[in-house]
Motif scaffolding. Structure first.
Motif, PDB file in Angstrom:
ATOM      1  N   ASN A  44      66.889  36.538 -41.660  1.00  0.00           N
ATOM      2  CA  ASN A  44      64.326  36.073 -41.653  1.00  0.00           C
ATOM      3  C   ASN A  44      64.088  36.535 -42.966  1.00  0.00           C
ATOM      4  O   ASN A  44      63.523  37.180 -42.860  1.00  0.00           O
ATOM      5  CB  ASN A  44      64.807  37.609 -40.979  1.00  0.00           C
ATOM      6  N   ALA A  45      64.853  35.778 -43.753  1.00  0.00           N
ATOM      7  CA  ALA A  45      63.682  35.563 -45.011  1.00  0.00           C
ATOM      8  C   ALA A  45      64.199  33.750 -45.937  1.00  0.00           C
ATOM      9  O   ALA A  45      64.987  33.866 -45.559  1.00  0.00           O
ATOM     10  CB  ALA A  45      63.606  36.313 -46.284  1.00  0.00           C
ATOM     11  N   LYS A  46      63.340  32.998 -46.151  1.00  0.00           N
ATOM     12  CA  LYS A  46      63.689  32.095 -46.960  1.00  0.00           C
ATOM     13  C   LYS A  46      65.099  32.931 -48.454  1.00  0.00           C
ATOM     14  O   LYS A  46      64.798  33.288 -48.733  1.00  0.00           O
ATOM     15  CB  LYS A  46      61.945  32.080 -47.740  1.00  0.00           C
ATOM     16  N   ASN A  82      63.478  28.643 -37.819  1.00  0.00           N
ATOM     17  CA  ASN A  82      63.165  28.757 -39.796  1.00  0.00           C
ATOM     18  C   ASN A  82      64.076  27.817 -40.437  1.00  0.00           C
ATOM     19  O   ASN A  82      65.469  27.461 -40.732  1.00  0.00           O
ATOM     20  CB  ASN A  82      63.264  29.797 -40.109  1.00  0.00           C
ATOM     21  N   LEU A  83      63.104  26.565 -41.501  1.00  0.00           N
ATOM     22  CA  LEU A  83      63.622  25.542 -41.936  1.00  0.00           C
ATOM     23  C   LEU A  83      62.990  25.261 -43.491  1.00  0.00           C
ATOM     24  O   LEU A  83      62.049  25.504 -43.511  1.00  0.00           O
ATOM     25  CB  LEU A  83      63.224  23.587 -41.046  1.00  0.00           C
ATOM     26  N   SER A  99      59.538  26.407 -43.344  1.00  0.00           N
ATOM     27  CA  SER A  99      58.480  27.565 -42.431  1.00  0.00           C
ATOM     28  C   SER A  99      58.502  28.831 -42.482  1.00  0.00           C
ATOM     29  O   SER A  99      57.650  29.096 -42.304  1.00  0.00           O
ATOM     30  CB  SER A  99      59.180  27.405 -40.704  1.00  0.00           C
ATOM     31  N   TYR A 100      58.843  29.295 -43.758  1.00  0.00           N
ATOM     32  CA  TYR A 100      59.641  30.278 -43.713  1.00  0.00           C
ATOM     33  C   TYR A 100      57.653  30.829 -45.388  1.00  0.00           C
ATOM     34  O   TYR A 100      56.971  31.222 -44.832  1.00  0.00           O
ATOM     35  CB  TYR A 100      59.859  31.552 -44.751  1.00  0.00           C
ATOM     36  N   ASP A 101      57.010  29.597 -45.619  1.00  0.00           N
ATOM     37  CA  ASP A 101      55.780  29.861 -46.142  1.00  0.00           C
ATOM     38  C   ASP A 101      54.980  29.234 -45.081  1.00  0.00           C
ATOM     39  O   ASP A 101      53.361  30.175 -45.467  1.00  0.00           O
ATOM     40  CB  ASP A 101      55.900  28.424 -47.509  1.00  0.00           C
ATOM     41  N   SER A 102      54.921  28.632 -44.071  1.00  0.00           N
ATOM     42  CA  SER A 102      53.538  27.856 -43.309  1.00  0.00           C
ATOM     43  C   SER A 102      53.881  29.209 -42.770  1.00  0.00           C
ATOM     44  O   SER A 102      52.389  29.138 -41.915  1.00  0.00           O
ATOM     45  CB  SER A 102      54.004  26.770 -42.940  1.00  0.00           C
ATOM     46  N   VAL A 156      68.465  24.576 -44.682  1.00  0.00           N
ATOM     47  CA  VAL A 156      69.293  25.357 -44.357  1.00  0.00           C
ATOM     48  C   VAL A 156      68.142  25.964 -43.461  1.00  0.00           C
ATOM     49  O   VAL A 156      67.140  25.841 -43.356  1.00  0.00           O
ATOM     50  CB  VAL A 156      68.559  26.519 -45.922  1.00  0.00           C
ATOM     51  N   LEU A 157      68.977  26.570 -42.312  1.00  0.00           N
ATOM     52  CA  LEU A 157      68.805  26.486 -40.788  1.00  0.00           C
ATOM     53  C   LEU A 157      69.133  28.106 -40.519  1.00  0.00           C
ATOM     54  O   LEU A 157      70.072  27.788 -39.729  1.00  0.00           O
ATOM     55  CB  LEU A 157      68.974  25.170 -39.556  1.00  0.00           C
TER      56      LEU A 157
END
Length: 309
Positions: A44-46, A82-83, A99-102, A156-157
């Motif tokens: 649940n994190a980048k 999250n991708l 998607s962690y950034d967006s 990484v998904l």
């Protein structure tokens, strides 16, 4: 109409299976794929991705980094993931996006259109799991393998969970609201509404949103992803330029990734509602011609909000 991290759609996701491993479902996790790529970091994190020295992998592979502990994934599910994506060229190994950034997770349908290796891979993880996928040149369709080689992709998904089951169409009480010059006919059931925009009335200068059918779900929030059915036409001409109803498949997108008229017009609309929107050029495509839509067009949409998450 939308702007998304489109890596999944832009490259052929065909992978060859590799041995897989699992780790504890919470906290920090790490694993090494057969390619030598290492993935570390909290779920649940980048993630942190480390590449081996030398030439990128010539064969595609995937590995289960964390199996997850939530519900099992089955064919037909629609997953929220999250991708994180890299180009692996053996030099800079450029980061392509996350998607962690967006802060906008992607939605992936686990169906027959998804490459079988990903269908198989998702079958081995549960909600809360993490997959590593390495896509080399062998993943491209045979007819494309003679074209210029693309960098190996590393994905990484993280499976956040499942998307809610979307409604088939708007459901609720008809309000009798309308926009002057625009007509919406509601046939009832799961049939598409009819939108007519041929009129001599002058287009509104500002955004106008009217509720045709008021749903009973929660109001849409600006940071959510939506499933919608819609038809779009140009004010005054009745020219249709798009319709998810005719494609037979609802559209899915983060609300923050579409034109401004949709972003402002759909916030606060209860799920299950049908709305009609008149969108001025400044909140649509402005002075740019767009896929057959003339510059400075006022756009009219009838939209069924089927899900928001």
């Amino acid at each position: 109409m939308r702007r998304r991290l489109a890596v999944l759609a832009a490259v052929p996701l065909i992978f060859t299976a590799a041995a897989c491993g699992t780790a504890e479902p919470t906290g920090s996790t790490s694993a090494t794929a057969s390619s030598g790529v290492k993935v570390a970091g909290n779920l649940n994190a980048k993630p942190t991705v480390t590449f081996p020295s030398g030439t990128p992998a010539a064969k595609s592979s995937y590995e289960v980094i964390n199996a997850g502990t939530g519900p099992a994934i089955k064919s037909g599910d629609k997953l929220i993931v999250n991708l994180t994506v890299y180009d692996w060229d053996g030099k800079g190994n450029a980061f392509q996006g996350s998607s962690y950034d967006s802060k906008q997770p992607e939605t992936i349908a686990v169906d027959q259109q998804l490459p079988k290796v990903l269908q198989d891979g998702f079958a081995k993880v549960k909600h809360g799991g993490r997959l590593l996928a390495v896509m080399a040149a062998d993943a491209a369709p045979q007819q494309q393998q003679t074209q210029a080689a693309q960098p190996t992709k590393v994905f990484v998904l993280d499976v956040v969970g499942g998307a809610p089951v979307a409604l088939k169409s708007a459901s609720g009480e008809e309000t009798k609201e309308s926009i002057k010059g625009v007509k919406v006919v509601n046939p009832g059931g799961e049939k598409a509404p009819t939108l007519t925009t041929k009129t001599g009335d002058k287009a509104p200068k500002d955004l106008v949103v009217k509720t045709v059918i008021k749903g009973t779900g929660k109001p849409v929030a600006a940071n959510q992803t939506l499933d919608v059915h819609y038809t779009g036409k140009i004010w005054g001409t009745d020219k249709q330029f798009d319709s998810s109803w005719e494609r037979g498949q609802p559209a899915n997108f983060p609300l923050s990734g579409v034109i401004q008229g949709w972003q402002k017009g759909l916030v606060g609309v209860p799920v299950g509602s049908r709305v009609v929107m008149s969108i001025p050029p400044a909140m649509g495509y402005g002075a740019q011609e767009q896929n057959g839509i003339p510059a400075n067009s006022t756009l009219v949409f009838v939209v069924d909000v089927l899900a928001a998450y």
